[in-house]
Scaffold this motif. Structure first.
Motif, PDB file in Angstrom:
ATOM      1  N   PHE A 309    -123.508 -28.225 -45.534  1.00  0.00           N
ATOM      2  CA  PHE A 309    -124.622 -28.584 -46.401  1.00  0.00           C
ATOM      3  C   PHE A 309    -125.281 -29.833 -45.842  1.00  0.00           C
ATOM      4  N   LEU A 310    -126.465 -30.170 -46.371  1.00  0.00           N
ATOM      5  CA  LEU A 310    -127.117 -31.415 -45.997  1.00  0.00           C
ATOM      6  C   LEU A 310    -126.677 -32.494 -46.978  1.00  0.00           C
ATOM      7  N   ASP A 311    -125.965 -33.473 -46.477  1.00  0.00           N
ATOM      8  CA  ASP A 311    -125.365 -34.521 -47.301  1.00  0.00           C
ATOM      9  C   ASP A 311    -126.406 -35.594 -47.621  1.00  0.00           C
ATOM     10  N   THR A 312    -126.680 -35.785 -48.920  1.00  0.00           N
ATOM     11  CA  THR A 312    -127.679 -36.769 -49.336  1.00  0.00           C
ATOM     12  C   THR A 312    -127.064 -38.107 -49.728  1.00  0.00           C
ATOM     13  N   GLY A 313    -125.763 -38.285 -49.479  1.00  0.00           N
ATOM     14  CA  GLY A 313    -125.142 -39.595 -49.605  1.00  0.00           C
ATOM     15  C   GLY A 313    -124.465 -39.872 -50.933  1.00  0.00           C
ATOM     16  N   VAL A 314    -123.489 -40.790 -50.900  1.00  0.00           N
ATOM     17  CA  VAL A 314    -122.785 -41.229 -52.105  1.00  0.00           C
ATOM     18  C   VAL A 314    -122.247 -42.635 -51.859  1.00  0.00           C
ATOM     19  N   SER A 315    -122.259 -43.469 -52.904  1.00  0.00           N
ATOM     20  CA  SER A 315    -121.699 -44.825 -52.830  1.00  0.00           C
ATOM     21  C   SER A 315    -120.866 -45.071 -54.075  1.00  0.00           C
ATOM     22  N   LEU A 316    -119.739 -45.737 -53.921  1.00  0.00           N
ATOM     23  CA  LEU A 316    -118.914 -46.118 -55.062  1.00  0.00           C
ATOM     24  C   LEU A 316    -119.436 -47.432 -55.639  1.00  0.00           C
ATOM     25  N   VAL A 317    -119.762 -47.414 -56.935  1.00  0.00           N
ATOM     26  CA  VAL A 317    -120.179 -48.625 -57.647  1.00  0.00           C
ATOM     27  C   VAL A 317    -119.000 -49.071 -58.503  1.00  0.00           C
ATOM     28  N   ALA A 318    -118.503 -50.269 -58.273  1.00  0.00           N
ATOM     29  CA  ALA A 318    -117.298 -50.730 -58.954  1.00  0.00           C
ATOM     30  C   ALA A 318    -117.516 -52.098 -59.599  1.00  0.00           C
ATOM     31  N   SER A 319    -116.865 -52.275 -60.746  1.00  0.00           N
ATOM     32  CA  SER A 319    -116.937 -53.570 -61.428  1.00  0.00           C
ATOM     33  C   SER A 319    -116.174 -54.629 -60.655  1.00  0.00           C
ATOM     34  N   GLU A 320    -115.085 -54.232 -60.011  1.00  0.00           N
ATOM     35  CA  GLU A 320    -114.288 -55.118 -59.170  1.00  0.00           C
ATOM     36  C   GLU A 320    -113.877 -54.336 -57.931  1.00  0.00           C
ATOM     37  N   SER A 321    -114.033 -54.913 -56.758  1.00  0.00           N
ATOM     38  CA  SER A 321    -113.629 -54.229 -55.533  1.00  0.00           C
ATOM     39  C   SER A 321    -112.106 -54.189 -55.434  1.00  0.00           C
ATOM     40  N   VAL A 322    -111.607 -53.193 -54.702  1.00  0.00           N
ATOM     41  CA  VAL A 322    -110.164 -53.092 -54.447  1.00  0.00           C
ATOM     42  C   VAL A 322    -109.967 -52.896 -52.953  1.00  0.00           C
ATOM     43  N   ASP A 323    -108.836 -53.335 -52.453  1.00  0.00           N
ATOM     44  CA  ASP A 323    -108.548 -53.207 -51.030  1.00  0.00           C
ATOM     45  C   ASP A 323    -108.469 -51.739 -50.626  1.00  0.00           C
ATOM     46  N   GLY A 324    -109.076 -51.420 -49.510  1.00  0.00           N
ATOM     47  CA  GLY A 324    -108.943 -50.088 -48.937  1.00  0.00           C
ATOM     48  C   GLY A 324    -109.939 -49.066 -49.433  1.00  0.00           C
ATOM     49  N   VAL A 325    -110.792 -49.431 -50.391  1.00  0.00           N
ATOM     50  CA  VAL A 325    -111.789 -48.488 -50.915  1.00  0.00           C
ATOM     51  C   VAL A 325    -113.158 -49.158 -50.840  1.00  0.00           C
ATOM     52  N   GLU A 326    -114.032 -48.653 -50.002  1.00  0.00           N
ATOM     53  CA  GLU A 326    -115.349 -49.253 -49.831  1.00  0.00           C
ATOM     54  C   GLU A 326    -116.199 -49.046 -51.075  1.00  0.00           C
ATOM     55  N   SER A 327    -116.881 -50.092 -51.522  1.00  0.00           N
ATOM     56  CA  SER A 327    -117.703 -49.984 -52.725  1.00  0.00           C
ATOM     57  C   SER A 327    -118.880 -50.939 -52.637  1.00  0.00           C
ATOM     58  N   ILE A 328    -119.844 -50.723 -53.544  1.00  0.00           N
ATOM     59  CA  ILE A 328    -120.941 -51.667 -53.721  1.00  0.00           C
ATOM     60  C   ILE A 328    -120.809 -52.270 -55.111  1.00  0.00           C
TER      61      ILE A 328
END
Length: 339
Positions: A309-328
């Protein structure tokens, strides 16, 4: 082919301003699950703006509720009869809609699945979507990291979409469980897992009331639930209300998928711990462009490298970042949100 149905019978019908510019413009149809979910509202905005920019006619249809396959079938029939060049579809019944999609393709229309892959995925000419498995995997990994050692004894509520298990719901569910460290057995279905940490699988229809009722049902099974997966942010809001009613809103981690502005605000306020943000406006605008190209020269878009498929992207939005999981963070999520 059955006779054309009225606009009332087939649900919401709306035309962009370009529809009135002349009788010879290329027509593209947008068929969404509902016209109320902010995700589909933004999708329609994206399609409308791009159709106007390209001088195309947009005709938009929506089911009465999530799961309303019959309305979507009727909308496809209308698009074929109207001479549309392409259909952008978010299917409620990803297998049940396939015969209608085949009829549209046989009639020469380009059919692009938006957000929700069909079963099989190649029943559509193309799929433009979030990587929904990755979206689930991100929130699953986040929840596991957030809990730390307590994840081994978690009590998980799975608040899914529908009993029919449309692909988008399966992908998010199985992605979450994989990210959390649960053996998912058959990745193409949810509910066959035997991990004792899973308390319940309930369906929500992707709305707030459904989320509240599903959460109440799960809490009746075990009021010690401490992790809640939800198919989308409206369902998460409903789950939160059910938890709040018993005074447990502050000690349960809720995670979700969508990234709409109300959902990101709920992350900021602590209602949702983290959400995977997707980009419906981009899906729809790219879809309109693809139909334009198809009408002009018969060309089709290409899949993203290594994906079907054509991937239109995804980002994790988190209240607090955690080690090992990329987020905004929430600020970045608000800058990119919709609805």
């Amino acid at each position: 082919m059955r006779s054309l149905l009225s606009a009332t019978a087939i649900g919401l019908v709306a035309m962009s301003g370009a529809a009135f510019a002349g009788g010879h413009s290329t027509t593209v149809c947008l068929i969404t699950k509902t016209d109320t979910n902010p995700f589909f509202v933004k999708m329609k905005e994206g399609a409308t703006a791009k159709a106007e920019e390209l001088g195309m006619t947009l005709k938009a249809f929506a089911g009465k509720i999530d799961g309303d396959n019959e309305t979507q079938v009727q909308a496809i029939e209308t698009c074929i009869a109207d001479g549309a060049k392409g259909i952008l579809l978010t299917a409620s019944d990803t297998a049940g809609i396939v015969p209608s999609v085949e009829a549209a393709r046989d009639a020469g229309l380009l059919v692009i699945a938006l957000d929700t892959p069909l079963e099989p995925i190649d029943a559509a000419d193309m799929t433009f979507a979030t990587d929904n498995f990755l979206a689930g995997e991100l929130i699953g990994a986040y929840a596991a990291a957030k809990m730390g050692g307590a994840a081994a004894n978690a009590k998980i509520a799975m608040l899914d979409l529908a009993i029919s298990q449309p692909t988008v719901g399966v992908l998010r569910d199985q992605g979450f469980l994989t990210g959390f460290g649960v053996d998912v057995k058959d990745v193409s279905r949810w509910g066959d897992e035997d991990d004792a940490r899973i308390v319940c699988n309930e369906v929500t229809a992707g709305n707030e009331e459904g989320g509240r009722k599903a959460m109440e049902t799960c809490l009746a099974k075990d009021d010690g639930i401490n992790v809640v997966y939800t198919i989308n942010e409206p369902a998460a809001a409903g789950a939160y209300e059910a938890l709040k009613a018993i005074g447990r809103e502050n000690d349960v981690l809720i995670v979700s998928v969508d990234g709409g502005c109300p959902g990101v605000q709920n992350v900021a306020e602590g209602v949702i711990g983290a959400t995977s943000q997707q980009y419906p406006l981009l899906m729809a605008s790219l879809g309109v462009e693809a139909v334009k190209a198809w009408a002009e020269d018969g060309s089709k878009p290409a899949n993203s490298p290594g994906k079907d498929f054509l991937d239109t992207g995804v980002s994790l939005v988190a209240s607090e970042s955690v080690d090992g999981v990329e987020s905004i963070d929430v600020k970045a999520g608000m800058d990119l949100c919709w609805g």
